[in-house]
Design a protein around this motif. Structure first.
Motif, PDB file in Angstrom:
ATOM      1  N   GLU A 153       0.799  -1.221   0.000  1.00  0.00           N
ATOM      2  CA  GLU A 153       0.000   0.000   0.000  1.00  0.00           C
ATOM      3  C   GLU A 153       0.837   1.279   0.000  1.00  0.00           C
ATOM      4  O   GLU A 153       0.443   2.276  -0.560  1.00  0.00           O
ATOM      5  CB  GLU A 153      -0.959   0.006   1.202  1.00  0.00           C
ATOM      6  CG  GLU A 153      -2.103  -0.976   1.051  1.00  0.00           C
ATOM      7  CD  GLU A 153      -2.883  -0.765  -0.231  1.00  0.00           C
ATOM      8  OE1 GLU A 153      -3.241   0.398  -0.543  1.00  0.00           O
ATOM      9  OE2 GLU A 153      -3.154  -1.750  -0.937  1.00  0.00           O
ATOM     10  N   GLY A 154       1.970   1.279   0.664  1.00  0.00           N
ATOM     11  CA  GLY A 154       2.838   2.450   0.589  1.00  0.00           C
ATOM     12  C   GLY A 154       2.336   3.662   1.336  1.00  0.00           C
ATOM     13  O   GLY A 154       2.254   4.760   0.788  1.00  0.00           O
ATOM     14  N   GLN A 210       6.300   5.165   3.983  1.00  0.00           N
ATOM     15  CA  GLN A 210       6.710   4.508   5.221  1.00  0.00           C
ATOM     16  C   GLN A 210       7.929   3.612   5.015  1.00  0.00           C
ATOM     17  O   GLN A 210       8.810   3.532   5.870  1.00  0.00           O
ATOM     18  CB  GLN A 210       5.545   3.683   5.781  1.00  0.00           C
ATOM     19  CG  GLN A 210       5.797   3.127   7.171  1.00  0.00           C
ATOM     20  CD  GLN A 210       4.575   2.463   7.745  1.00  0.00           C
ATOM     21  OE1 GLN A 210       3.747   1.939   7.010  1.00  0.00           O
ATOM     22  NE2 GLN A 210       4.443   2.479   9.054  1.00  0.00           N
ATOM     23  N   VAL A 211       7.986   2.936   3.864  1.00  0.00           N
ATOM     24  CA  VAL A 211       9.113   2.046   3.587  1.00  0.00           C
ATOM     25  C   VAL A 211      10.413   2.841   3.488  1.00  0.00           C
ATOM     26  O   VAL A 211      11.445   2.455   4.031  1.00  0.00           O
ATOM     27  CB  VAL A 211       8.857   1.254   2.293  1.00  0.00           C
ATOM     28  CG1 VAL A 211      10.111   0.516   1.855  1.00  0.00           C
ATOM     29  CG2 VAL A 211       7.722   0.265   2.503  1.00  0.00           C
ATOM     30  N   GLU A 234      -4.058   7.192  -2.657  1.00  0.00           N
ATOM     31  CA  GLU A 234      -5.050   6.604  -3.551  1.00  0.00           C
ATOM     32  C   GLU A 234      -4.529   5.363  -4.255  1.00  0.00           C
ATOM     33  O   GLU A 234      -5.302   4.472  -4.588  1.00  0.00           O
ATOM     34  CB  GLU A 234      -5.470   7.633  -4.604  1.00  0.00           C
ATOM     35  CG  GLU A 234      -6.189   8.849  -4.042  1.00  0.00           C
ATOM     36  CD  GLU A 234      -6.568   9.825  -5.135  1.00  0.00           C
ATOM     37  OE1 GLU A 234      -6.285   9.531  -6.310  1.00  0.00           O
ATOM     38  OE2 GLU A 234      -7.153  10.865  -4.812  1.00  0.00           O
ATOM     39  N   ARG A 235      -3.240   5.294  -4.494  1.00  0.00           N
ATOM     40  CA  ARG A 235      -2.703   4.224  -5.321  1.00  0.00           C
ATOM     41  C   ARG A 235      -1.530   3.545  -4.624  1.00  0.00           C
ATOM     42  O   ARG A 235      -0.683   4.212  -4.041  1.00  0.00           O
ATOM     43  CB  ARG A 235      -2.252   4.783  -6.675  1.00  0.00           C
ATOM     44  CG  ARG A 235      -3.363   5.517  -7.389  1.00  0.00           C
ATOM     45  CD  ARG A 235      -2.845   6.323  -8.547  1.00  0.00           C
ATOM     46  NE  ARG A 235      -3.752   7.444  -8.805  1.00  0.00           N
ATOM     47  CZ  ARG A 235      -3.485   8.446  -9.615  1.00  0.00           C
ATOM     48  NH1 ARG A 235      -2.327   8.493 -10.235  1.00  0.00           N
ATOM     49  NH2 ARG A 235      -4.353   9.414  -9.793  1.00  0.00           N
ATOM     50  N   PRO A 236      -1.481   2.220  -4.679  1.00  0.00           N
ATOM     51  CA  PRO A 236      -0.405   1.493  -4.004  1.00  0.00           C
ATOM     52  C   PRO A 236       0.906   1.558  -4.783  1.00  0.00           C
ATOM     53  O   PRO A 236       0.976   2.041  -5.906  1.00  0.00           O
ATOM     54  CB  PRO A 236      -0.944   0.056  -3.965  1.00  0.00           C
ATOM     55  CG  PRO A 236      -1.839  -0.028  -5.163  1.00  0.00           C
ATOM     56  CD  PRO A 236      -2.471   1.328  -5.295  1.00  0.00           C
ATOM     57  N   ILE A 237       1.959   1.052  -4.147  1.00  0.00           N
ATOM     58  CA  ILE A 237       3.239   0.861  -4.809  1.00  0.00           C
ATOM     59  C   ILE A 237       3.178  -0.447  -5.597  1.00  0.00           C
ATOM     60  O   ILE A 237       2.679  -1.457  -5.096  1.00  0.00           O
ATOM     61  CB  ILE A 237       4.387   0.789  -3.785  1.00  0.00           C
ATOM     62  CG1 ILE A 237       4.442   2.075  -2.947  1.00  0.00           C
ATOM     63  CG2 ILE A 237       5.715   0.513  -4.474  1.00  0.00           C
ATOM     64  CD1 ILE A 237       4.847   3.293  -3.721  1.00  0.00           C
ATOM     65  N   PRO A 249       6.503  -2.812   5.466  1.00  0.00           N
ATOM     66  CA  PRO A 249       6.017  -2.822   6.845  1.00  0.00           C
ATOM     67  C   PRO A 249       5.127  -4.033   7.114  1.00  0.00           C
ATOM     68  O   PRO A 249       4.375  -4.459   6.249  1.00  0.00           O
ATOM     69  CB  PRO A 249       5.224  -1.506   6.943  1.00  0.00           C
ATOM     70  CG  PRO A 249       5.841  -0.625   5.924  1.00  0.00           C
ATOM     71  CD  PRO A 249       6.242  -1.522   4.797  1.00  0.00           C
ATOM     72  N   GLU A 250       5.186  -4.530   8.355  1.00  0.00           N
ATOM     73  CA  GLU A 250       4.497  -5.757   8.694  1.00  0.00           C
ATOM     74  C   GLU A 250       2.996  -5.687   8.458  1.00  0.00           C
ATOM     75  O   GLU A 250       2.370  -6.647   8.045  1.00  0.00           O
ATOM     76  CB  GLU A 250       4.761  -6.090  10.174  1.00  0.00           C
ATOM     77  CG  GLU A 250       6.182  -6.530  10.466  1.00  0.00           C
ATOM     78  CD  GLU A 250       7.165  -5.383  10.528  1.00  0.00           C
ATOM     79  OE1 GLU A 250       6.747  -4.222  10.386  1.00  0.00           O
ATOM     80  OE2 GLU A 250       8.379  -5.633  10.695  1.00  0.00           O
ATOM     81  N   HIS A 251       2.396  -4.503   8.707  1.00  0.00           N
ATOM     82  CA  HIS A 251       0.948  -4.418   8.582  1.00  0.00           C
ATOM     83  C   HIS A 251       0.499  -4.341   7.154  1.00  0.00           C
ATOM     84  O   HIS A 251      -0.681  -4.345   6.861  1.00  0.00           O
ATOM     85  CB  HIS A 251       0.418  -3.204   9.355  1.00  0.00           C
ATOM     86  CG  HIS A 251       0.782  -1.892   8.753  1.00  0.00           C
ATOM     87  ND1 HIS A 251       1.971  -1.247   9.027  1.00  0.00           N
ATOM     88  CD2 HIS A 251       0.125  -1.081   7.881  1.00  0.00           C
ATOM     89  CE1 HIS A 251       2.019  -0.098   8.375  1.00  0.00           C
ATOM     90  NE2 HIS A 251       0.926   0.021   7.664  1.00  0.00           N
ATOM     91  N   GLN A 252       1.444  -4.257   6.203  1.00  0.00           N
ATOM     92  CA  GLN A 252       1.065  -4.232   4.810  1.00  0.00           C
ATOM     93  C   GLN A 252       1.238  -5.608   4.200  1.00  0.00           C
ATOM     94  O   GLN A 252       1.117  -5.779   3.030  1.00  0.00           O
ATOM     95  CB  GLN A 252       1.914  -3.206   4.053  1.00  0.00           C
ATOM     96  CG  GLN A 252       1.675  -1.795   4.560  1.00  0.00           C
ATOM     97  CD  GLN A 252       2.544  -0.787   3.858  1.00  0.00           C
ATOM     98  OE1 GLN A 252       3.409  -1.106   3.061  1.00  0.00           O
ATOM     99  NE2 GLN A 252       2.326   0.473   4.144  1.00  0.00           N
TER     100      GLN A 252
END
Length: 203
Positions: free
Chosen positions: A63-64, A144-145, A167-170, A200-203
């Motif tokens: 998600e980024g 976040q990454v 709005e848009r993921p990586i 990140p772990e939650h992604q």
């Protein structure tokens, strides 16, 4: 670029040491024409907003989420009950108008009683943003990454203010009109493997 891509390149070169790799940085506006011309094989970054009939294929990696960051020693790091209004007295490194990171930041400031800063520079360059934050009391926005890489290196700190999700993921974008080569398949596989340990772990 600071963490995920170097890890991917390392894995890729372990599997195919004699395959040449050229890395070109740029905005999506600059890279997409190169992709369509065939001078770029694939793009790793925010996925574009496109119709189903487009000539591009894409796959999401994560998600980024974006975060607010500052240099170490910034006065806001230990401020109790930090609010968005507290950010107004400091300079910023802002995403340019029209970039995918700009609108969520503007929305967060507006919804939380803050205002767009008058003292700022505009750039998408990670090197410029991180260098400027380390040399000043400016505030910036990073994914976040990317931010985690600099935080773990002891160069930046994250402020405890949440931004709206982008709005848009990586992800990965490539042309449907060009066959996927074995090297591209291997590189995409390496990207997926890198995401499992780097995002990140939650992604």
């Amino acid at each position: 670029t600071p963490g995920l891509l170097p890890k991917t390149l390392s894995l890729f070169k372990q599997k195919t040491p004699l395959t040449s790799v050229i890395v070109q940085e740029g905005s999506m506006d600059a890279l997409l024409p190169e992709l369509r011309r065939g001078s770029v094989d694939l793009i790793v970054g925010r996925l574009v907003n496109r119709s189903a009939k487009d000539d591009l294929s894409e796959v999401s990696l994560y998600e980024g989420h974006n975060v607010i960051v500052v240099g170490l020693g910034h006065p806001l790091i230990n401020r109790p009950n930090l609010t968005w209004k507290d950010l107004g007295e400091y300079p910023w490194a802002l995403p340019p108008v029209g970039s995918l990171s700009r609108e969520p930041l503007e929305d967060a400031l507006q919804q939380n009683g803050g205002s767009m800063p008058a003292n700022y520079v505009e750039t998408l360059s990670i090197h410029v943003i991180t260098g400027y934050l380390q040399q000043s009391q400016a505030i910036g926005v990073l994914s976040q990454v990317v931010a985690r890489h600099y935080i773990q290196a002891g160069l930046l700190a994250q402020l405890p203010l949440a931004l709206p999700d982008p709005e848009r993921p990586i992800g990965i974008t490539w042309s449907r009109l060009k066959p996927i080569s074995p090297a591209m398949e291997t590189f995409i596989q390496c990207l997926r493997e890198s995401v499992q340990t780097h995002a990140p772990e939650h992604q």
